[in-house]
Design an enzyme around this catalytic site. Structure first.
Site, mmCIF file in Angstrom:
data_model
loop_
_atom_site.group_PDB
_atom_site.id
_atom_site.type_symbol
_atom_site.label_atom_id
_atom_site.label_comp_id
_atom_site.label_asym_id
_atom_site.label_seq_id
_atom_site.Cartn_x
_atom_site.Cartn_y
_atom_site.Cartn_z
ATOM 1 N N GLY A 289 32.058 43.252 34.227
ATOM 2 C CA GLY A 289 32.445 42.048 35.265
ATOM 3 C C GLY A 289 32.798 42.734 36.468
ATOM 4 O O GLY A 289 33.361 43.738 36.922
ATOM 5 N N GLN B 144 37.099 42.936 44.549
ATOM 6 C CA GLN B 144 37.018 44.211 44.170
ATOM 7 C C GLN B 144 36.251 45.104 45.067
ATOM 8 O O GLN B 144 36.560 46.466 45.068
ATOM 9 C CB GLN B 144 36.827 44.123 42.764
ATOM 10 C CG GLN B 144 37.647 43.745 41.949
ATOM 11 C CD GLN B 144 37.082 43.769 40.538
ATOM 12 O OE1 GLN B 144 36.386 43.021 39.800
ATOM 13 N NE2 GLN B 144 37.713 44.817 39.523
ATOM 14 N N CYS C 22 40.358 46.346 33.728
ATOM 15 C CA CYS C 22 39.686 45.980 34.864
ATOM 16 C C CYS C 22 39.461 47.379 35.591
ATOM 17 O O CYS C 22 40.071 48.359 35.693
ATOM 18 C CB CYS C 22 40.984 45.159 35.602
ATOM 19 S SG CYS C 22 40.123 44.749 37.457
ATOM 20 N N LEU C 23 38.202 47.050 36.216
ATOM 21 C CA LEU C 23 37.585 48.266 37.095
ATOM 22 C C LEU C 23 38.529 48.744 38.124
ATOM 23 O O LEU C 23 38.430 49.844 38.788
ATOM 24 C CB LEU C 23 36.090 48.022 37.602
ATOM 25 C CG LEU C 23 35.263 47.812 36.610
ATOM 26 C CD1 LEU C 23 33.924 47.266 37.539
ATOM 27 C CD2 LEU C 23 35.068 48.997 35.882
ATOM 28 N N HIS D 12 38.605 36.250 33.582
ATOM 29 C CA HIS D 12 39.152 37.364 34.233
ATOM 30 C C HIS D 12 38.595 37.667 35.699
ATOM 31 O O HIS D 12 39.322 37.537 36.564
ATOM 32 C CB HIS D 12 38.873 38.753 33.557
ATOM 33 C CG HIS D 12 39.019 40.013 34.173
ATOM 34 N ND1 HIS D 12 39.876 41.006 33.406
ATOM 35 C CD2 HIS D 12 38.608 40.472 35.340
ATOM 36 C CE1 HIS D 12 40.314 42.008 34.507
ATOM 37 N NE2 HIS D 12 39.340 41.813 35.454
ATOM 38 N N GLU D 13 37.099 37.257 35.748
ATOM 39 C CA GLU D 13 36.618 37.544 37.184
ATOM 40 C C GLU D 13 36.868 36.238 38.059
ATOM 41 O O GLU D 13 37.305 36.528 39.138
ATOM 42 C CB GLU D 13 34.855 37.446 36.921
ATOM 43 C CG GLU D 13 34.532 38.588 36.062
ATOM 44 C CD GLU D 13 35.150 40.128 36.580
ATOM 45 O OE1 GLU D 13 35.686 40.461 37.701
ATOM 46 O OE2 GLU D 13 35.388 40.954 35.836
ATOM 47 N N HIS E 138 40.320 36.733 39.663
ATOM 48 C CA HIS E 138 40.428 37.514 40.703
ATOM 49 C C HIS E 138 40.147 36.915 42.045
ATOM 50 O O HIS E 138 40.635 37.249 43.055
ATOM 51 C CB HIS E 138 39.105 38.601 40.886
ATOM 52 C CG HIS E 138 39.453 39.875 39.896
ATOM 53 N ND1 HIS E 138 40.352 40.746 40.210
ATOM 54 C CD2 HIS E 138 38.812 40.475 38.730
ATOM 55 C CE1 HIS E 138 40.232 41.978 39.661
ATOM 56 N NE2 HIS E 138 39.574 41.828 38.479
HETATM 57 ZN ZN ZN Z 1 39.159 42.875 37.072
#
Ligand code: ZN
Length: 148
Positions: free
Chosen positions: A46, A51, A88-89, A130-131, A134
């Site tokens: 995701g 991000q 998380c990236l 999660h997304e 963000h």
């Molecule tokens: Zn994330």
């Protein structure tokens, strides 16, 4: 299509609230394509627009069924509970267990502005939550209940 840089943990943009998308134009389409490339390159499931430094309500999720593009997504239904490890990236190498709904239904728009709903269970539900977090400046570390 192009890769974008993924911002990391301490970047203040990750704590800001994203604005709704109003223009469903080529710029949006290009951004979504870039986000998909960037997510696959980083081997994530995701990615949200903040991000890659863009404060707009756009995120993508792919849990192995192909990319789901969500513009202006809203969770309209949730049920059950799961406690699973999450990463998380923007926080590479870190993990923590969060409590999330087991099932969620999201209403969103696609890149053309058409409204759709999509449901997910398990990992997919976690990824949606999660997304979408963000887009509200929330990171999963805010919700970690234990690290194991
Ligand atoms: Zn994330």
């Amino acid at each position: 299509m192009a890769l974008r840089n993924i911002v990391l943990k301490d970047d203040p943009i990750l704590r800001k609230t994203s604005r709704s998308v109003l223009d469903f134009d080529k710029k949006l389409s290009d951004l979504i394509d870039d986000m998909i490339d960037t997510m696959y390159e980083a081997d994530g499931c995701g990615l949200a627009a903040p991000q890659v430094g863009i404060l707009r309500r756009i995120c993508i999720v792919d849990v192995g069924e192909g990319p789901i593009e969500m513009v202006n997504p809203v969770i309209i239904e949730e049920s059950g509970v799961q406690e699973e490890a999450e990463g998380c990236l923007s926080l590479p190498g870190e993990y923590g267990v969060t409590r999330r709904p087991m099932k969620v239904t999201v209403r969103a728009q696609n890149r053309k502005g058409e409204t759709f709903t999509v449901s997910g269970e398990g990992l997919k539900a976690r990824a949606f939550c999660h997304e979408i977090d963000h887009l509200n400046g929330i990171l999963y570390i805010d919700k970690v209940i234990r690290k194991d």
